[in-house]
Design an enzyme around this catalytic site. Structure first.
Site, PDB file in Angstrom:
ATOM      1  CE  LYS A 145     -25.231 -38.958 -19.644  1.00  0.00           C
ATOM      2  NZ  LYS A 145     -24.370 -39.824 -18.939  1.00  0.00           N
TER       3      LYS A 145
HETATM    4  C1  LIG Z   1     -24.224 -41.227 -18.077  1.00  0.00           C
HETATM    5  C2  LIG Z   1     -23.292 -40.855 -16.853  1.00  0.00           C
HETATM    6  C3  LIG Z   1     -22.112 -41.643 -16.693  1.00  0.00           C
HETATM    7  C4  LIG Z   1     -21.514 -42.647 -17.291  1.00  0.00           C
HETATM    8  O1  LIG Z   1     -21.451 -42.099 -18.705  1.00  0.00           O
HETATM    9  P1  LIG Z   1     -21.004 -43.437 -19.592  1.00  0.00           P
HETATM   10  O2  LIG Z   1     -20.040 -42.621 -20.907  1.00  0.00           O
HETATM   11  O3  LIG Z   1     -22.197 -43.834 -20.425  1.00  0.00           O
HETATM   12  O4  LIG Z   1     -19.946 -44.399 -19.252  1.00  0.00           O
HETATM   13  C5  LIG Z   1     -21.589 -41.435 -15.326  1.00  0.00           C
HETATM   14  N1  LIG Z   1     -21.953 -40.629 -14.442  1.00  0.00           N
HETATM   15  C6  LIG Z   1     -23.261 -39.948 -14.611  1.00  0.00           C
HETATM   16  C7  LIG Z   1     -23.535 -39.109 -13.592  1.00  0.00           C
HETATM   17  C8  LIG Z   1     -23.924 -40.227 -15.604  1.00  0.00           C
HETATM   18  O5  LIG Z   1     -24.810 -39.555 -15.953  1.00  0.00           O
END
Ligand SMILES: *Cc1c(COP(=O)(O)O)cnc(C)c1O
Length: 407
Positions: free
Chosen positions: A199
């Site tokens: 991210k």
């Molecule tokens: C990565 C992601 C999540 C989950 O994030 P985590 O921190 O891994 O739980 C939720 N929604 C979207 C759209 C994502 O891309």
């Protein structure tokens, strides 16, 4: 007749510029911060988490931040904080990550999947109303700023007949997204961010819930750690009491001080990282615009906000019967990594049972899914790497039109 790209497989050549799809950059400052916390004698939720919460909330313009173990657990906790009757209907886009819909189920509710406009990858008031006509008015709504683009949260909430304080924003892609001139992070019940390895603010794992409501923030802070009335850190402070109570069904989803210290160090790099992401998107735009069969990602008009460019999802509509998976294989042979965001949730076996899906289907998402391709985009991606991706795509796009290989 179906055309195959490179019917004779082409192995990556020595002069190919290798382009991995993703990159997790833990800066030297973040590494040093982690080491400092490891040596301090207090590694779990404590002062570092409180400091990072305040710093992050400031960056996104929210009153409160609550550090959690993941965005997924953040969404679950945010939904629990709404105190809806068990089994309530909660709307979600089908074009999202499966975990975001698992969170609705784990919060005790019934997900209703909503179709998307293939041009934006996000629901519209019309697709929301289609879900309402069949299943009735939902109790809450999750909204994802898909790819880092700007979702129109008030319009979607109005179509769902849900007040903004029953809207949970999935901002996993939206560190750096702005609505108008306001960063994503305030204005609804809660906004949930992800610090997963790929991210925009990577820590490896971790998440943050932001909210403007002090009561909700206090509830979330307890619920992320078993629902205990005093967190471990305060209990072990000099003069702290060993006593605690449990007032709610909490879960174990706290953030550690190691993650938080890293997060604060990473946060200092965020403005330059976001500038680099925008430069990369502009470089892709310049070279891909006008290529046959390739559509650029949707982005907001300048007055509507700012894209965070977490993803750069192009749409492929190649002639000659070349499908998306063949393009992925052809890029992979050139040592270029790509991905697809996302397999629509209704196409995953469990959710085809566990979620409510409009009987007319989710055709916008199905259409989009077959065309989607996410290109590499991260701050350390070089101009040469971007150019290599564009050259490979241009080659493939022209093969697609003429039905002839170039080798
Ligand atoms: C990565 C992601 C999540 C989950 O994030 P985590 O921190 O891994 O739980 C939720 N929604 C979207 C759209 C994502 O891309």
């Amino acid at each position: 007749m179906t055309t195959r790209i490179n019917a004779v497989p082409r192995a990556a050549r020595a002069d190919d510029v290798a382009v991995p799809f993703a990159d997790c950059h833990i800066t030297e400052e973040a590494q040093a911060a982690a080491l400092r916390v490891l040596q301090s004698g207090w590694v779990t939720t404590g002062r570092e988490v409180a400091t990072f919460e305040a710093a992050f909330a400031m960056v996104v313009g929210a009153e409160h931040g609550v550090g959690v173990s993941s965005c997924t657990h953040g969404i679950e906790l945010a939904l629990r904080s709404l105190e809806l009757p068990p089994g309530s209907l909660v709307l979600s886009s089908t074009m999202t990550f499966c975990g975001a819909v698992q969170a609705i189920i784990h919060a005790g509710h019934q997900p209703v999947l909503v179709d998307v406009d293939p041009k934006t990858g996000m629901p519209t008031p019309a697709t929301v109303r289609t879900a309402l006509r069949e299943f009735g008015r939902p109790a809450a709504l999750t909204v994802v700023h898909w790819a880092g683009d700007v979702a129109d949260v008030p319009a979607l909430a109005a179509a769902a007949e849900v007040p903004l304080d029953r809207v949970v924003v999935d901002a996993a892609h939206a560190v750096g997204t702005y609505t108008g001139s306001t960063p994503i992070g305030s204005g609804c019940a809660a906004t949930c961010f992800s610090f997963y390895a790929t991210k925009n603010l990577p820590l490896g794992e971790g998440g943050m819930i932001t909210t403007d409501d002090p009561t909700r923030a206090e509830w979330l802070r307890r619920a992320r750690l078993h629902g205990m009335t005093a967190d471990a850190w305060r209990r072990y402070l000099p003069g702290g009491s060993w006593r605690y109570n449990v007032a709610d069904a909490g879960i174990k989803a706290n953030m550690t001080d190691i993650q938080a210290a890293m997060g604060r160090a990473q946060l200092a790099h965020l403005p330059s990282w976001q500038r680099r992401r925008a430069q990369i998107a502009a470089r892709y735009d310049d070279q891909l615009d006008g290529l046959p069969g390739i559509r650029l990602p949707h982005r907001p008009a300048a007055r509507d906000g700012k894209h965070a460019w977490h993803l750069y999802p192009i749409r492929l509509q190649l002639d000659g019967g070349i499908d998306r998976d063949e393009v992925i294989a052809a890029l992979s042979e050139r040592a270029i990594g790509t991905s697809v965001h996302f397999i629509p949730v209704h196409r995953l076996a469990y959710f085809s049972q566990a979620a409510l899906i409009p009987s007319i289907g989710l055709l916008g998402a199905d259409t989009l899914f077959d065309q989607l391709l996410s290109l590499p985009i991260y701050p350390r991606l070089t101009d040469d790497q971007v150019d290599a991706v564009c050259a490979a795509l241009a080659d493939i796009a022209h093969q697609g039109l003429t039905g002839k290989g170039t080798e």
